[in-house]
Design an enzyme around this catalytic site. Structure first.
Site, mmCIF file in Angstrom:
data_model
loop_
_atom_site.group_PDB
_atom_site.id
_atom_site.type_symbol
_atom_site.label_atom_id
_atom_site.label_comp_id
_atom_site.label_asym_id
_atom_site.label_seq_id
_atom_site.Cartn_x
_atom_site.Cartn_y
_atom_site.Cartn_z
ATOM 1 N N TYR A 1 0.818 -1.221 0.000
ATOM 2 C CA TYR A 1 0.000 0.000 0.000
ATOM 3 C C TYR A 1 0.857 1.279 0.000
ATOM 4 C CZ TYR A 1 -3.051 3.581 2.064
ATOM 5 O OH TYR A 1 -3.722 4.746 2.347
ATOM 6 N N LEU B 1 5.264 -10.288 -2.984
ATOM 7 C CA LEU B 1 3.840 -10.265 -3.350
ATOM 8 C C LEU B 1 2.961 -11.058 -2.374
ATOM 9 C CD1 LEU B 1 4.062 -10.535 -7.273
ATOM 10 C CD2 LEU B 1 3.879 -8.475 -5.867
ATOM 11 N N TYR C 1 4.147 -6.501 17.255
ATOM 12 C CA TYR C 1 4.346 -5.674 16.056
ATOM 13 C C TYR C 1 5.184 -4.437 16.392
ATOM 14 C CZ TYR C 1 3.427 -2.260 12.436
ATOM 15 O OH TYR C 1 3.588 -1.287 11.476
HETATM 16 N N1 UFG Z 1 -11.954 0.497 14.281
HETATM 17 C C1 UFG Z 1 -13.321 0.274 14.451
HETATM 18 N N2 UFG Z 1 -13.929 -0.567 13.575
HETATM 19 C C2 UFG Z 1 -13.278 -1.200 12.563
HETATM 20 C C3 UFG Z 1 -11.888 -0.954 12.398
HETATM 21 C C4 UFG Z 1 -11.265 -0.106 13.284
HETATM 22 O O1 UFG Z 1 -13.949 0.812 15.364
HETATM 23 O O2 UFG Z 1 -13.900 -1.973 11.822
HETATM 24 C C5 UFG Z 1 -11.275 1.420 15.193
HETATM 25 C C6 UFG Z 1 -10.133 0.784 15.949
HETATM 26 O O3 UFG Z 1 -10.583 0.165 17.110
HETATM 27 C C7 UFG Z 1 -9.241 2.010 16.205
HETATM 28 C C8 UFG Z 1 -9.509 2.919 14.990
HETATM 29 O O4 UFG Z 1 -10.717 2.459 14.418
HETATM 30 O O5 UFG Z 1 -9.677 2.665 17.340
HETATM 31 C C9 UFG Z 1 -8.421 2.826 13.936
HETATM 32 O O6 UFG Z 1 -8.182 1.450 13.660
HETATM 33 P P1 UFG Z 1 -7.272 0.967 12.445
HETATM 34 O O7 UFG Z 1 -7.310 -0.534 12.466
HETATM 35 O O8 UFG Z 1 -7.704 1.647 11.190
HETATM 36 O O9 UFG Z 1 -5.839 1.513 12.804
HETATM 37 P P2 UFG Z 1 -4.955 1.292 14.135
HETATM 38 O O10 UFG Z 1 -4.970 2.606 14.846
HETATM 39 O O11 UFG Z 1 -5.327 0.099 14.894
HETATM 40 O O12 UFG Z 1 -3.546 0.929 13.473
HETATM 41 C C10 UFG Z 1 -2.603 1.862 13.205
HETATM 42 C C11 UFG Z 1 -1.665 1.300 12.153
HETATM 43 C C12 UFG Z 1 -0.851 0.159 12.711
HETATM 44 C C13 UFG Z 1 -0.201 0.604 14.010
HETATM 45 C C14 UFG Z 1 -1.239 1.087 14.977
HETATM 46 C C15 UFG Z 1 -0.605 1.580 16.268
HETATM 47 O O13 UFG Z 1 -2.376 0.847 11.023
HETATM 48 O O14 UFG Z 1 0.139 -0.202 11.789
HETATM 49 O O15 UFG Z 1 -1.935 2.167 14.398
HETATM 50 O O16 UFG Z 1 -1.530 1.509 17.313
HETATM 51 F F1 UFG Z 1 0.445 -0.426 14.575
#
Ligand code: UFG
Length: 323
Positions: A10, A31, A139
């Protein structure tokens, strides 16, 4: 020539599209999660494993590589808790092979994709690079280990590096030709847009009882094109000798809650989202917002696109995807 490891993924594929304007680019990717069609046609592509020492030797002996940008990693926090072996092998052991090959072939410049997960849970409102790094999952630890190794390698082998700690990458290439495509998808913005494009029944909000303004988690979303620009500025700072060893946060400096992100998606798409409150996701900090002052001060980079622009570009990509 610049070697981009993980250039089919990405963030890597967006960077490559920009980098080919100013440099010759060689992409190495296995890939496993990336997409070959996302690699810009101007770049040379080698399909192979990062841990393949012979392949790395061949690459460094054949091509005049000036710098390496390393995007290839496993990056799902939840999976890293269940399967740490995968994270330490892919993110630490394979990266060490790459660094060792660089040392052997005297390739001096390295840009490393690090993460906000290196900070763990912080009570600081705006996280700057001096906040202690106390990752709470494999991670985050796997990324931090490489940061520590880089500082030792820099001392011993005169390797120059920049660690870029990303907050929440999102958005897509402005033309809509490439975008975020993980299988399965776990990130918030693509999940909401997949739902609005008709391929998911609803969006689950993971917890609405956090200590935040509306109870949902707050994150700092940064446009993938702003990330790409930061990488190129960081690369030039190594190539022109301005930087030898640096760590920078990459974020917008403003946080949005899950509910605010959903509202902005509804505004941009003019569609209504069906949501359901679900359990908290394990390991989610309530608030993660960057201070990106340091890179602005030192290299003049600043995020230029806000949440609406991020979502608008992502929507341009998602509405044409077949899931
Ligand atoms: N969330 C929802 N519903 C969903 C998906 C996510 O409520 O279906 C919430 C999560 O709980 C979180 C927020 O949306 O509070 C963002 O979630 P993401 O999965 O989009 O991203 P993260 O913050 O978990 O992940 C990012 C990076 C990771 C990194 C992390 C550090 O993508 O690589 O932050 O905490 F490790």
């Amino acid at each position: 020539m610049i070697l981009v490891v993980g250039g089919a993924g990405y963030i890597g594929s967006h960077l490559v599209k920009e980098l080919v304007r100013s440099h010759k680019v060689l992409v190495l990717d296995n890939l496993s999660t990336g997409h070959q069609e996302a690699i810009d046609k101007e770049a040379i592509f080698i399909h192979g494993e990062l841990g393949d020492q012979q392949l790395l030797n061949d690459i460094f002996s054949t091509f005049p590589i000036k710098a390496v940008m390393h995007f290839a990693a496993s990056s799902l926090v939840g999976e890293s808790v269940l399967n740490p072996q995968k994270y330490y092998m892919n993110n630490v052991v394979a990266t060490l092979s790459l660094l060792n090959a660089m040392v052997k072939h005297k390739v001096k410049n390295f840009i490393f994709s690090s993460t906000a997960a290196a900070y763990g849970i912080s009570n600081v409102k705006l996280i700057d690079e001096d906040v202690p790094t106390l990752p709470i999952n494999p991670y985050g630890r796997s990324k931090l280990m490489i940061e520590l190794i880089l500082s030792d390698y820099a001392q011993a082998y005169d390797l120059h590096y920049v660690n870029l700690r990303y907050f929440n990458a999102a958005g897509a290439y402005p033309t809509g030709e490439i975008g975020e495509s993980h299988h399965p998808e776990s990130h918030l913005i693509p999940i909401i847009l997949q739902h609005l494009a008709g391929s998911r029944e609803k969006v689950f909000i993971y917890g609405d009882n956090y200590d935040t303004r509306d109870g949902t988690c707050i994150r700092d979303y940064i446009h993938v094109m702003d990330l790409a620009a930061a990488h190129i500025i960081a690369l030039e700072s190594l190539l022109n000798g301005k930087n030898k060893a640096a760590t920078y946060n990459l974020g917008n400096g403003s946080g949005y809650s899950v509910k605010e992100v959903i509202n902005t998606c509804e505004k941009v798409t003019q569609l209504k989202c069906k949501v359901e409150i679900a359990q908290r996701r394990v390991g989610d900090p309530a608030i993660l917002v960057a201070s990106a002052e340091k890179i602005q001060q030192e290299l003049g980079w600043k995020a230029e696109r806000d949440l609406e622009a991020i979502i608008a570009s992502a929507w341009k990509w998602h509405k044409h995807q077949k899931y």
